[in-house]
Structures are given as structure tokens and as C-alpha cells.
Design a protein around this motif. Sequence first.
Motif, PDB file in Angstrom:
ATOM      1  N   PHE A  54      -8.471  11.553  50.451  1.00  0.00           N
ATOM      2  CA  PHE A  54      -7.991  12.165  49.241  1.00  0.00           C
ATOM      3  C   PHE A  54      -9.206  12.896  48.445  1.00  0.00           C
ATOM      4  CE2 PHE A  54      -9.720   8.183  48.202  1.00  0.00           C
ATOM      5  CZ  PHE A  54      -9.997   8.300  46.669  1.00  0.00           C
ATOM      6  N   SER A  55     -10.158  12.497  48.827  1.00  0.00           N
ATOM      7  CA  SER A  55     -11.439  13.390  48.006  1.00  0.00           C
ATOM      8  C   SER A  55     -12.000  14.459  48.702  1.00  0.00           C
ATOM      9  CB  SER A  55     -12.621  12.350  48.124  1.00  0.00           C
ATOM     10  OG  SER A  55     -13.341  11.868  49.139  1.00  0.00           O
ATOM     11  N   ASP A  56     -11.428  15.336  49.870  1.00  0.00           N
ATOM     12  CA  ASP A  56     -11.836  16.112  50.636  1.00  0.00           C
ATOM     13  C   ASP A  56     -10.975  17.036  50.420  1.00  0.00           C
ATOM     14  OD1 ASP A  56     -12.549  17.859  52.559  1.00  0.00           O
ATOM     15  OD2 ASP A  56     -12.264  16.503  54.316  1.00  0.00           O
ATOM     16  N   PRO A  57     -11.677  18.227  49.666  1.00  0.00           N
ATOM     17  CA  PRO A  57     -10.886  19.413  49.172  1.00  0.00           C
ATOM     18  C   PRO A  57     -10.264  20.235  50.474  1.00  0.00           C
ATOM     19  CG  PRO A  57     -13.142  19.805  48.860  1.00  0.00           C
ATOM     20  CD  PRO A  57     -13.245  18.043  49.432  1.00  0.00           C
ATOM     21  N   ARG A  58     -11.061  20.059  51.715  1.00  0.00           N
ATOM     22  CA  ARG A  58     -10.414  20.762  52.643  1.00  0.00           C
ATOM     23  C   ARG A  58      -9.115  20.358  53.287  1.00  0.00           C
ATOM     24  NH1 ARG A  58     -10.290  25.487  55.593  1.00  0.00           N
ATOM     25  NH2 ARG A  58     -10.404  25.237  57.695  1.00  0.00           N
ATOM     26  N   TYR A  59      -8.681  19.120  53.055  1.00  0.00           N
ATOM     27  CA  TYR A  59      -7.395  18.477  53.165  1.00  0.00           C
ATOM     28  C   TYR A  59      -6.277  19.177  52.516  1.00  0.00           C
ATOM     29  CZ  TYR A  59      -3.553  14.935  52.469  1.00  0.00           C
ATOM     30  OH  TYR A  59      -2.224  14.501  52.400  1.00  0.00           O
ATOM     31  N   PHE A  60      -6.471  19.318  51.269  1.00  0.00           N
ATOM     32  CA  PHE A  60      -5.595  20.187  50.324  1.00  0.00           C
ATOM     33  C   PHE A  60      -5.456  21.450  50.662  1.00  0.00           C
ATOM     34  CE2 PHE A  60      -6.984  16.226  48.102  1.00  0.00           C
ATOM     35  CZ  PHE A  60      -5.819  15.820  47.706  1.00  0.00           C
ATOM     36  N   ALA A  61      -6.675  22.122  51.175  1.00  0.00           N
ATOM     37  CA  ALA A  61      -6.520  23.566  51.567  1.00  0.00           C
ATOM     38  C   ALA A  61      -5.780  23.772  52.872  1.00  0.00           C
ATOM     39  CB  ALA A  61      -8.094  24.207  51.975  1.00  0.00           C
ATOM     40  N   LEU A  62      -5.889  22.973  53.852  1.00  0.00           N
ATOM     41  CA  LEU A  62      -5.220  22.872  54.928  1.00  0.00           C
ATOM     42  C   LEU A  62      -3.826  22.725  54.963  1.00  0.00           C
ATOM     43  CD1 LEU A  62      -7.596  21.114  57.407  1.00  0.00           C
ATOM     44  CD2 LEU A  62      -7.069  23.515  57.740  1.00  0.00           C
ATOM     45  N   ARG A  63      -3.384  21.761  53.822  1.00  0.00           N
ATOM     46  CA  ARG A  63      -1.949  21.395  53.602  1.00  0.00           C
ATOM     47  C   ARG A  63      -1.597  21.859  52.184  1.00  0.00           C
ATOM     48  NH1 ARG A  63      -0.828  15.790  56.994  1.00  0.00           N
ATOM     49  NH2 ARG A  63      -1.610  16.853  58.849  1.00  0.00           N
ATOM     50  N   PRO A  64      -1.346  23.097  51.869  1.00  0.00           N
ATOM     51  CA  PRO A  64      -1.093  23.390  50.609  1.00  0.00           C
ATOM     52  C   PRO A  64       0.136  22.836  49.912  1.00  0.00           C
ATOM     53  CG  PRO A  64      -0.849  25.186  51.907  1.00  0.00           C
ATOM     54  CD  PRO A  64      -1.617  24.175  52.675  1.00  0.00           C
ATOM     55  N   THR A  65       1.169  22.633  50.895  1.00  0.00           N
ATOM     56  CA  THR A  65       2.578  22.020  50.317  1.00  0.00           C
ATOM     57  C   THR A  65       2.816  20.810  50.813  1.00  0.00           C
ATOM     58  OG1 THR A  65       3.697  23.162  52.599  1.00  0.00           O
ATOM     59  CG2 THR A  65       3.392  24.516  50.586  1.00  0.00           C
ATOM     60  N   ILE A  66       2.269  20.235  51.608  1.00  0.00           N
ATOM     61  CA  ILE A  66       2.513  18.843  52.408  1.00  0.00           C
ATOM     62  C   ILE A  66       1.414  17.685  51.810  1.00  0.00           C
ATOM     63  CG2 ILE A  66       3.813  19.842  53.933  1.00  0.00           C
ATOM     64  CD1 ILE A  66       1.866  18.716  56.020  1.00  0.00           C
ATOM     65  N   ALA A  67       0.379  18.281  51.497  1.00  0.00           N
ATOM     66  CA  ALA A  67      -0.584  17.355  51.080  1.00  0.00           C
ATOM     67  C   ALA A  67      -0.135  16.054  49.898  1.00  0.00           C
ATOM     68  CB  ALA A  67      -2.017  17.949  50.347  1.00  0.00           C
ATOM     69  N   ILE A  68      -0.494  15.016  50.153  1.00  0.00           N
ATOM     70  CA  ILE A  68      -0.076  14.039  49.053  1.00  0.00           C
ATOM     71  C   ILE A  68      -0.927  13.981  47.946  1.00  0.00           C
ATOM     72  CG2 ILE A  68       0.481  11.545  48.905  1.00  0.00           C
ATOM     73  CD1 ILE A  68       2.003  12.835  51.097  1.00  0.00           C
ATOM     74  N   ASP A  69      -0.533  14.070  46.648  1.00  0.00           N
ATOM     75  CA  ASP A  69      -0.907  14.432  45.708  1.00  0.00           C
ATOM     76  C   ASP A  69      -1.970  13.206  45.326  1.00  0.00           C
ATOM     77  OD1 ASP A  69      -0.862  13.751  42.200  1.00  0.00           O
ATOM     78  OD2 ASP A  69      -1.035  15.856  42.586  1.00  0.00           O
ATOM     79  N   ARG A  70      -3.332  13.632  44.872  1.00  0.00           N
ATOM     80  CA  ARG A  70      -4.195  12.304  44.778  1.00  0.00           C
ATOM     81  C   ARG A  70      -3.861  11.646  43.652  1.00  0.00           C
ATOM     82  NH1 ARG A  70      -9.401  15.450  44.579  1.00  0.00           N
ATOM     83  NH2 ARG A  70      -8.476  17.178  45.293  1.00  0.00           N
ATOM     84  N   GLN A  71      -2.898  11.892  42.706  1.00  0.00           N
ATOM     85  CA  GLN A  71      -2.461  10.856  41.659  1.00  0.00           C
ATOM     86  C   GLN A  71      -1.428   9.879  42.048  1.00  0.00           C
ATOM     87  OE1 GLN A  71      -4.156  11.089  38.514  1.00  0.00           O
ATOM     88  NE2 GLN A  71      -5.241  13.038  39.613  1.00  0.00           N
ATOM     89  N   SER A  72      -1.047  10.080  43.238  1.00  0.00           N
ATOM     90  CA  SER A  72       0.112   8.985  43.726  1.00  0.00           C
ATOM     91  C   SER A  72      -0.632   8.226  44.893  1.00  0.00           C
ATOM     92  CB  SER A  72       1.267   9.862  44.149  1.00  0.00           C
ATOM     93  OG  SER A  72       1.018  10.602  45.130  1.00  0.00           O
ATOM     94  N   VAL A  73      -1.751   8.749  45.366  1.00  0.00           N
ATOM     95  CA  VAL A  73      -2.172   7.776  46.507  1.00  0.00           C
ATOM     96  C   VAL A  73      -2.606   6.578  46.062  1.00  0.00           C
ATOM     97  CG1 VAL A  73      -2.888   9.917  47.648  1.00  0.00           C
ATOM     98  CG2 VAL A  73      -4.577   8.614  46.575  1.00  0.00           C
ATOM     99  N   LEU A  74      -2.794   5.575  47.235  1.00  0.00           N
ATOM    100  CA  LEU A  74      -3.396   4.357  47.049  1.00  0.00           C
ATOM    101  C   LEU A  74      -4.861   4.284  47.443  1.00  0.00           C
ATOM    102  CD1 LEU A  74       0.045   2.364  48.460  1.00  0.00           C
ATOM    103  CD2 LEU A  74      -0.789   2.946  46.095  1.00  0.00           C
TER     104      LEU A  74
END
Length: 294
Positions: A54-74
Motif C-alpha cells: 500500500f505504500s508503493d505508488p507503482r502498485y496504484f499505477a499498475l492497477r488504476p481501477t482494481i487497486a485496494i484503496d489505502r484507506q481501507s487496507v489492514l
Amino acid sequence: MQRRDFLKLLAATPLAAWSGGAAYAAAVCGDYRRLLVLVELKGGNDGLNTVIPFSDPRYFALRPTIAIDRQSVLPLDDRNALHPALRPLMPLWSAGELAILHGVGSAEASLSHHRASELMQAALPDFPWADAAADGPACSPAPVSLAEALVRIVSCAPLQSLHLALYGFDTHERQPAEHARLLARLAATMTALRASLQASGRWPDTLLMTRSEFGRRAAENLSAGTDHGSAGAHFIAGGRLTGGMFGAQPDLDLLDRRAHPALQVDIGALNRGVGAWWSGAQARLIPGAGLPLS
């Protein structure tokens, strides 16, 4: 993280001290052997949306629609978080009974479900699998249902191994809602097994391991899903583990030649370690490297 550093990390993992469980299990259910419980995630589980970087911006870049929102993760640490549907596993994590292995897969990395399943099974011994139609241990790898597994545990059947399968993890499209449902089912399965094994006194001598024939690609596809990949995250739980995070989130800027997260732990080596533990040895789940059990 380099492979040698990963193995050093695993080698440093201590065995949780525990006493009294064997005597209690013998009093309640008889003097049984170690128990291996395999929970198979059929179809190829997406590791990156299970244990989330969740701290890796590349994760969100690779998954713009299916990445899990960092506010909801555990969050588990400053880099890793569980999918919110896995909240029931947090007590295992807090108790030190849950280990997370990054990058588990095969060096052959087949993207065929059939071949990858063969590789996943390789190096496991011929366990006397519990079969739903049998009165005791049976020589069949056919998976049982959770309900059947719980009946066998609470009835003190002389179990040495259980094989469960959860289906539907081949999430090529509309992954977010479906994967959340599947992970919630996984969490419910693991927590129900743990509670039943604790009640029967067998949890300290049980190893519960998830496995999946392969992981998924790092990037999402055009159908809000993910396609077949190679290595992924696996869970191992047990009353004698000192759990934790083993290995590191894959470097999403350094994917393999097929744009998959890199292999860190070969499934064959892991299986050999599990087999040695099950046979009674004081073994490491990766021989010579880590996750010691006794």
C-alpha cells in the motif's frame, strides 16, 4: 531484497515456545500425529491484492481501477497490508500464529492451470488424506468441504492431513467484488479451522497452509481483472509458529521477463520442508533456510 538476504531472514525466525498442548490433545482426542491442513485457492490467487504493497505508488499505477484503496487496507507494517476482507485473520497475526511468505511459485512458472497444479503438488509426500467418504484417514487427495473437515476435527477422527479447496480465484474480469468475496471466505475458513483445532487440542501440532497454482500479473487487464502470473503470497498458520512477514513485496519496477512479480520461494523446496515436518523431523519449512518448527 536479494535471495540470500531473504534466506537469512527466514533462518532467524524463532519457534514459539509452547508446552502442555500435546498432553491436552492426548487427553481429549488421543495421541495423534502432526496434522497438515492444505487450503487450496483454485484458479490462481492474486497476491498483490491479498497482501497489498500500500505504500508503493507503482502498485496504484499498475492497477488504476482494481487497486485496494489505502484507506481501507489492514496495515501489517509500513509496506504490507491485508485486504480488508481478511480482517478475521488479524487475531492470528496479533497472536504470532500467521506467517506470510512472499513470492512463492515454481521456477518453471507454467501459466497452464493443469501443469501449474502438478508443480504445486510436486515434492509433497503421499499424505494419508482425509476423504469425505472414509471413516478414518484415506489415501485420496480429494478435497473435503469445510463442514466435513470440522466434523472430522471435533469428532477426534485420527486425522493426519486435510485438503480443502476454495474455487473461483481465476479473476480475469470484475475482480474487486469477486476477490473480496473469495478472501472473506478464505478468512472464515481459516478462522473456523483454527477455532475447531484449538478446541480439540490439536492446534499446536497443526500446520495450516494456503496454496494456489500461480499468482497473477502485476498489471490489471482491460476487464478490471488480472491474468495468469507466476509467484504470489501464501499464508502459513499454526500454534507452534512465530509468525511474521517473510521475504519482501516484489519490486514492481523490476518485474520478470513476463511482467510478473519475481519468484522468491520455490514451491518444491517449501513442500519438502513441510513433508519433513509432517514426518516428525525438527525441520525448517525451507530446508536450511527458515521458518523452523518442531
